[in-house]
Design an enzyme around this catalytic site. Sequence first.
Site, PDB file in Angstrom:
ATOM      1  N   THR A   1     -21.520  -4.839 -13.344  1.00  0.00           N
ATOM      2  CA  THR A   1     -20.352  -3.990 -13.064  1.00  0.00           C
ATOM      3  C   THR A   1     -19.222  -4.830 -12.452  1.00  0.00           C
ATOM      4  O   THR A   1     -18.048  -4.630 -12.779  1.00  0.00           O
ATOM      5  CB  THR A   1     -20.756  -2.825 -12.143  1.00  0.00           C
ATOM      6  OG1 THR A   1     -21.893  -2.177 -12.705  1.00  0.00           O
ATOM      7  CG2 THR A   1     -19.628  -1.825 -11.988  1.00  0.00           C
TER       8      THR A   1
ATOM      9  N   ASP B   1      -6.753  -6.249  -4.687  1.00  0.00           N
ATOM     10  CA  ASP B   1      -7.643  -5.971  -3.548  1.00  0.00           C
ATOM     11  C   ASP B   1      -8.497  -4.748  -3.871  1.00  0.00           C
ATOM     12  O   ASP B   1      -8.233  -3.644  -3.409  1.00  0.00           O
ATOM     13  CB  ASP B   1      -6.807  -5.733  -2.292  1.00  0.00           C
ATOM     14  CG  ASP B   1      -7.677  -5.356  -1.102  1.00  0.00           C
ATOM     15  OD1 ASP B   1      -8.901  -5.549  -1.181  1.00  0.00           O
ATOM     16  OD2 ASP B   1      -7.119  -4.861  -0.103  1.00  0.00           O
TER      17      ASP B   1
ATOM     18  N   LYS C   1      -0.280  -8.247  -2.497  1.00  0.00           N
ATOM     19  CA  LYS C   1      -1.650  -7.708  -2.575  1.00  0.00           C
ATOM     20  C   LYS C   1      -1.555  -6.225  -2.951  1.00  0.00           C
ATOM     21  O   LYS C   1      -0.853  -5.453  -2.299  1.00  0.00           O
ATOM     22  CB  LYS C   1      -2.372  -7.871  -1.236  1.00  0.00           C
ATOM     23  CG  LYS C   1      -3.809  -7.362  -1.268  1.00  0.00           C
ATOM     24  CD  LYS C   1      -4.516  -7.604   0.047  1.00  0.00           C
ATOM     25  CE  LYS C   1      -4.243  -6.553   1.081  1.00  0.00           C
ATOM     26  NZ  LYS C   1      -4.775  -5.214   0.792  1.00  0.00           N
TER      27      LYS C   1
ATOM     28  N   ASP D   1       0.822  -1.223   0.000  1.00  0.00           N
ATOM     29  CA  ASP D   1       0.000   0.000   0.000  1.00  0.00           C
ATOM     30  C   ASP D   1       0.852   1.267   0.000  1.00  0.00           C
ATOM     31  O   ASP D   1       0.585   2.204   0.763  1.00  0.00           O
ATOM     32  CB  ASP D   1      -0.930  -0.004   1.224  1.00  0.00           C
ATOM     33  CG  ASP D   1      -1.921  -1.146   1.184  1.00  0.00           C
ATOM     34  OD1 ASP D   1      -2.401  -1.481   0.080  1.00  0.00           O
ATOM     35  OD2 ASP D   1      -2.218  -1.709   2.252  1.00  0.00           O
TER      36      ASP D   1
ATOM     37  N   GLY E   1       0.301  -6.973  13.344  1.00  0.00           N
ATOM     38  CA  GLY E   1       1.257  -5.865  13.367  1.00  0.00           C
ATOM     39  C   GLY E   1       0.564  -4.552  13.626  1.00  0.00           C
ATOM     40  O   GLY E   1       0.022  -4.321  14.714  1.00  0.00           O
TER      41      GLY E   1
ATOM     42  N   GLY F   1      -2.618  -4.583  15.434  1.00  0.00           N
ATOM     43  CA  GLY F   1      -2.604  -5.211  16.760  1.00  0.00           C
ATOM     44  C   GLY F   1      -2.746  -6.715  16.798  1.00  0.00           C
ATOM     45  O   GLY F   1      -2.602  -7.315  17.863  1.00  0.00           O
ATOM     46  N   GLY F   2      -3.030  -7.362  15.684  1.00  0.00           N
ATOM     47  CA  GLY F   2      -3.177  -8.826  15.688  1.00  0.00           C
ATOM     48  C   GLY F   2      -1.830  -9.505  15.938  1.00  0.00           C
ATOM     49  O   GLY F   2      -0.785  -8.993  15.541  1.00  0.00           O
TER      50      GLY F   2
ATOM     51  N   SER G   1     -11.297  -6.199   9.716  1.00  0.00           N
ATOM     52  CA  SER G   1     -10.433  -6.230  10.906  1.00  0.00           C
ATOM     53  C   SER G   1     -10.510  -4.988  11.781  1.00  0.00           C
ATOM     54  O   SER G   1     -10.075  -5.023  12.923  1.00  0.00           O
ATOM     55  CB  SER G   1      -8.981  -6.417  10.453  1.00  0.00           C
ATOM     56  OG  SER G   1      -8.595  -5.352   9.601  1.00  0.00           O
TER      57      SER G   1
ATOM     58  N   LYS H   1     -11.846  -5.046  -3.419  1.00  0.00           N
ATOM     59  CA  LYS H   1     -13.065  -5.279  -2.619  1.00  0.00           C
ATOM     60  C   LYS H   1     -14.301  -4.970  -3.460  1.00  0.00           C
ATOM     61  O   LYS H   1     -15.138  -4.131  -3.122  1.00  0.00           O
ATOM     62  CB  LYS H   1     -13.040  -4.454  -1.341  1.00  0.00           C
ATOM     63  CG  LYS H   1     -11.899  -4.850  -0.416  1.00  0.00           C
ATOM     64  CD  LYS H   1     -11.976  -4.213   0.933  1.00  0.00           C
ATOM     65  CE  LYS H   1     -10.773  -4.573   1.788  1.00  0.00           C
ATOM     66  NZ  LYS H   1      -9.500  -3.933   1.318  1.00  0.00           N
TER      67      LYS H   1
HETATM   68  O1  O7E Z   1      -2.687  -2.832   8.482  1.00  0.00           O
HETATM   69  P1  O7E Z   1      -1.684  -3.155   7.438  1.00  0.00           P
HETATM   70  O2  O7E Z   1      -0.823  -1.987   7.078  1.00  0.00           O
HETATM   71  O3  O7E Z   1      -0.893  -4.393   7.769  1.00  0.00           O
HETATM   72  O4  O7E Z   1      -2.467  -3.468   6.083  1.00  0.00           O
HETATM   73  C1  O7E Z   1      -3.516  -4.364   6.018  1.00  0.00           C
HETATM   74  C2  O7E Z   1      -4.037  -4.444   4.614  1.00  0.00           C
HETATM   75  O5  O7E Z   1      -5.141  -5.338   4.598  1.00  0.00           O
HETATM   76  C3  O7E Z   1      -4.544  -3.125   4.044  1.00  0.00           C
HETATM   77  O6  O7E Z   1      -4.336  -3.155   2.640  1.00  0.00           O
HETATM   78  C4  O7E Z   1      -6.029  -3.163   4.326  1.00  0.00           C
HETATM   79  O7  O7E Z   1      -6.772  -2.418   3.396  1.00  0.00           O
HETATM   80  C5  O7E Z   1      -6.319  -4.642   4.177  1.00  0.00           C
HETATM   81  N1  O7E Z   1      -7.459  -5.154   4.946  1.00  0.00           N
HETATM   82  C6  O7E Z   1      -7.546  -4.934   6.297  1.00  0.00           C
HETATM   83  O8  O7E Z   1      -6.646  -4.365   6.919  1.00  0.00           O
HETATM   84  N2  O7E Z   1      -8.662  -5.358   6.970  1.00  0.00           N
HETATM   85  C7  O7E Z   1      -9.676  -6.032   6.362  1.00  0.00           C
HETATM   86  O9  O7E Z   1     -10.630  -6.398   7.032  1.00  0.00           O
HETATM   87  C8  O7E Z   1      -9.562  -6.309   5.007  1.00  0.00           C
HETATM   88  C9  O7E Z   1      -8.424  -5.922   4.329  1.00  0.00           C
HETATM   89  C10 O7E Z   1      -8.215  -6.426   3.024  1.00  0.00           C
HETATM   90  O10 O7E Z   1      -7.174  -6.430   2.459  1.00  0.00           O
HETATM   91  O11 O7E Z   1      -9.228  -7.056   2.472  1.00  0.00           O
HETATM   92  C11 O7E Z   1      -8.957  -7.850   1.434  1.00  0.00           C
HETATM   93  C12 O7E Z   1      -7.841  -8.826   1.783  1.00  0.00           C
END
Ligand code: O7E
Length: 211
Positions: A67, A58, A31, A9, A171, A174-175, A115, A60
């Site tokens: 579409t 990703d 991703k 990202d 990370g 917090g997980g 998350s 979503k």
């Molecule tokens: O918190 P980070 O920096 O470790 O990044 C986590 C990545 O996972 C970030 O791209 C965010 O958009 C994605 N993500 C979540 O953090 N929580 C979710 O519930 C879902 C995603 C996600 O990637 O969904 C598709 C896998």
Amino acid sequence: MTELVLSLDVLDRKQAVSVAESCAPFIDALKIGYPLVLSTGLSIVEDLADLALPLIADFKVADIPNTNRLICEAVFSAGFDAVIAHGFVGPDAARTCVEVAHNHSGAAYIVAEMSHPGATEFFHGGVAESIAELAVTCRADGIIAPATRPERISRLREIVGSKAIYSPGVGAQGGDLDTVARLVDGVIVGRSIYEAENPAAEAERFSRIRR
Ligand code: O7E
């Protein structure tokens, strides 16, 4: 073996390529989502192709079936290997993403529960469980479940069985890596790696889950 997926990202093309190249020996997939693609365009896929790592889009995807089809066709035409779609849009829309993915010999993963703290507002109370069931009936390749709530991963595992579970939220959110790695097929990590002073060293540290 639990896979390590790097969530790339970052907004700068050179940084993206350099982080991905240096981390490549320690990760199983990349991703890529809106932040990077909106900054660089889809051509970033070509820049990352030489790494020979699976590329997960990703986006979503969460629209009507037609579409969703157009979006997923564009994703796979650009060279991605997998797409992530939302399931709350219902079976017809989610199934469209799965069908397009499979027509391209790719994979589709459905977000069952997110998350971040606010996700409990709507995903709890049976919704995430229903989306996980939908992922199974739509023949999705797996689901996304929150690393910030391991007990929810276990609950969703009861529904999806041997389908893949990929989990973001270790990370920075917090997980706990080791707790989550035992429950899922792949852990998705972003900031803890790409914001580190030495991303490759941090990716190597996270890659202990691959053993
Ligand atoms: O918190 P980070 O920096 O470790 O990044 C986590 C990545 O996972 C970030 O791209 C965010 O958009 C994605 N993500 C979540 O953090 N929580 C979710 O519930 C879902 C995603 C996600 O990637 O969904 C598709 C896998």
